[in-house]
Design an enzyme around this catalytic site. Structure first.
Site, PDB file in Angstrom:
ATOM      1  N   ASP A 121      -0.295  -1.663   5.190  1.00  0.00           N
ATOM      2  CA  ASP A 121      -0.211  -2.013   3.837  1.00  0.00           C
ATOM      3  C   ASP A 121       1.119  -2.926   3.427  1.00  0.00           C
ATOM      4  O   ASP A 121       1.864  -2.593   2.854  1.00  0.00           O
ATOM      5  CB  ASP A 121      -0.225  -0.575   2.862  1.00  0.00           C
ATOM      6  CG  ASP A 121      -0.417  -1.031   1.383  1.00  0.00           C
ATOM      7  OD1 ASP A 121      -0.610  -2.052   1.243  1.00  0.00           O
ATOM      8  OD2 ASP A 121      -0.661  -0.242   0.778  1.00  0.00           O
ATOM      9  N   SER A 153       6.375   1.453  -4.080  1.00  0.00           N
ATOM     10  CA  SER A 153       5.517   0.823  -3.218  1.00  0.00           C
ATOM     11  C   SER A 153       6.100  -0.546  -2.899  1.00  0.00           C
ATOM     12  O   SER A 153       6.764  -1.249  -3.816  1.00  0.00           O
ATOM     13  CB  SER A 153       4.209   0.457  -3.814  1.00  0.00           C
ATOM     14  OG  SER A 153       3.231   1.324  -3.775  1.00  0.00           O
ATOM     15  N   HIS A 197      -1.271  -3.773  -1.335  1.00  0.00           N
ATOM     16  CA  HIS A 197      -1.662  -3.709  -2.565  1.00  0.00           C
ATOM     17  C   HIS A 197      -0.818  -3.967  -3.824  1.00  0.00           C
ATOM     18  O   HIS A 197      -1.377  -4.068  -4.861  1.00  0.00           O
ATOM     19  CB  HIS A 197      -2.035  -1.982  -2.612  1.00  0.00           C
ATOM     20  CG  HIS A 197      -0.826  -1.062  -2.911  1.00  0.00           C
ATOM     21  ND1 HIS A 197      -0.214  -0.526  -2.214  1.00  0.00           N
ATOM     22  CD2 HIS A 197      -0.307  -0.667  -3.926  1.00  0.00           C
ATOM     23  CE1 HIS A 197       0.947   0.429  -2.331  1.00  0.00           C
ATOM     24  NE2 HIS A 197       0.912   0.214  -3.768  1.00  0.00           N
TER      25      HIS A 197
HETATM   26  N1  ARG Z   1      -1.527   5.756  -3.555  1.00  0.00           N
HETATM   27  C1  ARG Z   1      -0.841   4.541  -3.547  1.00  0.00           C
HETATM   28  C2  ARG Z   1       0.033   4.418  -4.651  1.00  0.00           C
HETATM   29  O1  ARG Z   1      -0.045   5.043  -5.609  1.00  0.00           O
HETATM   30  C3  ARG Z   1      -1.476   3.398  -2.948  1.00  0.00           C
HETATM   31  C4  ARG Z   1      -2.625   3.004  -3.944  1.00  0.00           C
HETATM   32  C5  ARG Z   1      -3.679   1.666  -3.517  1.00  0.00           C
HETATM   33  N2  ARG Z   1      -4.487   2.019  -2.671  1.00  0.00           N
HETATM   34  C6  ARG Z   1      -5.751   2.388  -2.940  1.00  0.00           C
HETATM   35  N3  ARG Z   1      -6.675   2.909  -1.899  1.00  0.00           N
HETATM   36  N4  ARG Z   1      -6.074   2.659  -4.231  1.00  0.00           N
HETATM   37  O2  ARG Z   1      -0.168   3.406  -5.600  1.00  0.00           O
HETATM   38  N1  GLU Z   2       1.377   3.668  -3.897  1.00  0.00           N
HETATM   39  C1  GLU Z   2       2.524   3.890  -4.992  1.00  0.00           C
HETATM   40  C2  GLU Z   2       2.913   2.635  -5.734  1.00  0.00           C
HETATM   41  O1  GLU Z   2       2.176   1.662  -5.739  1.00  0.00           O
HETATM   42  C3  GLU Z   2       3.885   4.499  -4.334  1.00  0.00           C
HETATM   43  C4  GLU Z   2       3.495   5.578  -3.662  1.00  0.00           C
HETATM   44  C5  GLU Z   2       3.745   6.739  -4.545  1.00  0.00           C
HETATM   45  O2  GLU Z   2       3.370   6.875  -5.923  1.00  0.00           O
HETATM   46  O3  GLU Z   2       4.524   7.591  -3.982  1.00  0.00           O
HETATM   47  O4  GLU Z   2       3.776   2.709  -6.318  1.00  0.00           O
END
Ligand code: ARG
Ligand code: GLU
Length: 708
Positions: free
Chosen positions: A219, A640, A83
């Site tokens: 990921d 991330s 991502h």
């Molecule tokens: N929750 C993770 C973060 O905050 C992954 C986000 C990307 N994935 C998604 N399904 N939107 O960024």
């Molecule tokens: N998915 C998050 C990011 O893109 C990291 C996960 C979190 O927020 O802990 O940075």
């Protein structure tokens, strides 16, 4: 003297054995080092951070300003999240080569793809510059005067910093402005795409599984740094060569077990761990619900369109994911604050605090100040949330009017910039209209403008929204405005400045948007910022007061997108009574979730075959293929792509998310239920080797067996 005292506290207080915290990597010696070793680490503070010799830090990069990445070979190979590389993967994709759908694997360095605009940053040195930054700042100054003196000092500090000519410097505030650190950095800008699994692996589970455990997402994506022949940063050139790092992370083939030590090293973006109870209450009871409600409506409308129409699905996939990501996070955050009794706990702490400082005239009024200021902030903070979410984030037509508003302001102030500003607008609009559907946006507008009109505090309600019929307003705007498609938009911008501005000011969408922008830029935001500046001033003193009043407590500085270390261990958790979540997931779970043809849970035939044949190579464990695991590392957005590192300094995983029940860790870390989610390094190797058949990448890595 005062700052030396504070510094003393910063070092002395890191005592208790409870986990949580994002620590400054150059200041680990002492308590952090002891604590890490108590958790099982065999590393010293110097193994992690050493300015003079190679250490872990030399393998860590800020990836494109937002995510983290790490170097995993002596040829500058970067590992980060899928991502995080998403935009790049998408930009190289077309109908013929859909790298999002099918994945991308460069079979030689010659096939690696350049990414204009992409950069990665190494941190070379961190210096404490608090003394220089606070020089001449006195107690008798107002908050504004102090800040302006500090800003001037920072300019001088940066100018005087010792650095090489290819390096840059940055100064950042820590502990709410009680400490300032200077960072010497190196930015590399020739970054090439090396590999990415298909979305069905890299984004498996998509939004349904996002922020959730059990998780089964691969990921990850791979990039490579290229440098000039002296190994220095250089613009893209065919003649550039793979970067030679001072250090890269070996990868452990031995995997993880519950209770194993884990260290996550990266660039957490933002946390707010030292807010008073009133602030958390405001966030949880007023701000989050407003934003959640708006996004819920957006998501419902857009989801229906996406399911019914493939073109819309592609156009809105990335926008939808972005809106859904924080929508879901805020819901989890609210539940977690409630469940962990965060507000009551803060209130108890505040009673204790108030008792201790009752005879201290510098501190005894702080909590009262907070009460007064947050009360004052309440209406305007809500107005700001409604404006940001409706006029800026979710309704695309309104966002376009904000850009046009800024355009009008700029060219009116400086007519000679008209041509170049217009070009910028046209250029930016191309990408936007490509992914725009006016029918979808119309429905979103109709729903959201009504929420805005009925919920925003009355003082901030735009004249244009008083006593209107929202359906009529919507119809007028979406039938008459020139902003609903690319051609009309272009024609709107044709002509000289006067013509353009006069056309603009008769467009019904712009007329409304301009009114909303005026509300925001002239009323809402200035008021918000003025109160916020006062809050920050109180918060700075409160931070210092907390550290002095509770010297036995540990205090880490809130995340601010600078390099941090967080350590913990592999550990499951109890999401609710009677349910225990184990800390490791396996490929079996991917197959359990498999829904043929579903855009979130489809699985590639090749992966199914490997699973059925149990062809896991050296990467499996007892006939099973581990996929994701949980840790107690304290992480946030920006972490991330951060490496999860074992007790010896080897890569064991790749951080990419947190569990839903623990997303409140940005405001209140609770070791019972806050967990970060990582991809098992062996799953990454398995995908590269067995799934993609890309041996050359495996061969350039260093695979180790630390447990044997
Ligand atoms: N929750 C993770 C973060 O905050 C992954 C986000 C990307 N994935 C998604 N399904 N939107 O960024
Ligand atoms: N998915 C998050 C990011 O893109 C990291 C996960 C979190 O927020 O802990 O940075």
């Amino acid at each position: 003297m005062k700052y030396i005292k504070i510094l003393f506290f910063l070092i002395a207080i890191q005592i208790s054995a409870q986990q949580g915290g994002m620590w400054i990597p150059s200041l680990l010696e002492g308590m952090n080092e002891t604590e890490m070793q108590n958790l099982g680490s065999k590393m010293t503070a110097k193994d992690i951070w050493d300015v003079n010799s190679a250490s872990l830090k030399d393998a860590i990069i800020h990836f494109n300003g937002g995510c983290t990445g790490e170097i995993i070979s002596e040829r500058g190979l970067i590992l980060t999240n899928h991502h995080c590389g998403y935009g790049a993967i998408q930009s190289h994709s077309s109908v013929e080569h859909d790298y999002l759908k099918d994945g991308f694997w460069a079979m030689s360095e010659a096939e690696e793809l350049p990414n204009p605009g992409m950069y990665v940053t190494f941190i070379k040195r961190i210096d404490d510059v608090s003394k220089e930054v606070f020089k001449g700042v006195t107690e008798s100054m107002t908050a504004k005067e102090k800040q302006s003196k500090i800003d001037k000092n920072i300019v001088i500090v940066k100018k005087n910093a010792v650095k090489e000519n290819w390096q840059e410097v940055k100064v950042r505030a820590f502990y709410k402005g009680n400490q300032y650190l200077l960072f010497v950095l190196e930015n590399y800008t020739d970054i090439r795409m090396v590999g990415a699994p298909p979305t069905s692996i890299g984004k498996f589970g998509s939004d349904t599984d996002n922020w959730m455990w059990p998780r089964h997402t691969g990921d990850f994506s791979l990039f490579r740094i290229y440098a000039d022949k002296d190994n220095r940063p250089a613009k893209y050139s065919k003649d550039n060569v793979p970067f030679k790092p001072k250090h890269f992370l070996p990868i452990s083939l031995d995997g993880v077990a519950e209770e194993d030590f884990t260290l996550v090293f990266g660039f957490p973006g933002r946390t707010d761990e030292y807010l008073p109870a009133v602030a958390i209450e405001q966030t949880v009871k007023k701000i989050n619900p407003a934003k959640i409600n708006i996004r819920e409506n957006y998501l419902k409308i857009v989801d229906e369109y996406m399911r019914a129409d493939d073109k819309i699905k592609i156009q809105y996939a990335s926008k939808y994911a972005g809106i859904a990501n924080y929508w879901k996070k805020w819901i989890g955050e609210n539940q977690g604050i409630e469940k962990s009794n965060a507000i009551a706990n803060k209130q108890r702490l505040e009673v204790k605090f108030q008792n201790k400082v009752k005879n201290n005239s510098e501190y005894d009024h702080l909590l009262q100040d907070f009460d007064r200021l947050y009360k004052e902030l309440d209406d305007v903070a809500r107005a700001r949330a409604y404006w940001t979410e409706v006029a800026y984030r979710n309704v695309e037509l309104l966002r376009a009017t904000v850009r046009l508003y800024q355009f009008e302001q700029k060219v009116t102030a400086n007519p000679s910039s008209f041509e170049s500003e217009r070009d910028k607008l046209i250029k930016a609009s191309k990408g936007n209209y490509k992914n725009y559907n006016a029918k979808v946006d119309r429905d979103v507008f109709e729903k959201l403008i009504e929420i805005y009109g009925t919920k925003i505090p009355a003082t901030y309600l735009s004249d244009k929204l008083k006593n209107v019929n929202y359906t009529d307003l919507t119809n007028t705007i979406y039938t008459k405005s020139k902003l609903t498609n690319a051609e009309d938009f272009k024609s709107l911008l044709e002509g000289n400045q006067q013509e353009v501005l006069s056309k603009l000011n008769t467009d019904p969408a712009y007329v409304l948007g301009k009114n909303l922008s005026n509300d925001f830029f002239n009323k809402i935001n200035p008021k918000f910022q003025a109160i916020n500046l006062q809050i920050q001033d109180v918060q700075k003193v409160y931070m210092k007061a907390l550290m002095e009043t509770f010297p036995e407590e540990r205090f880490f500085p809130d995340a601010n997108s600078t390099l941090r270390v967080t350590y913990g261990k592999v550990k499951g958790y109890y999401p609710k009574d009677g349910v225990y979540y184990k800390p490791v997931s396996h490929l079996k779970g991917v197959m359990e979730k498999y829904k043929p043809g579903d855009y979130e849970f489809d699985v590639d035939q090749k992966l199914i075959d490997l699973y059925n044949a149990k062809d896991f190579g050296v990467y499996g464990e007892n006939g099973k293929m581990p996929v994701n695991f949980l840790g107690t590392n304290h992480t946030t957005g920006g972490n991330s792509g951060s490496p999860a590192i074992d007790a010896h300094g080897n890569l064991i995983g790749l951080n990419f998310d947190r569990v839903w029940e623990g997303t409140m860790s940005d405001l209140n870390y609770d070791p019972e239920i806050c967990r970060n989610i990582m991809v098992d390094a062996r799953y990454i190797l398995f995908i590269i080797d067995k799934y993609a058949g890309n041996k050359r990448l495996i061969n350039e890595m260093k695979l180790v067996h630390p447990k044997k």
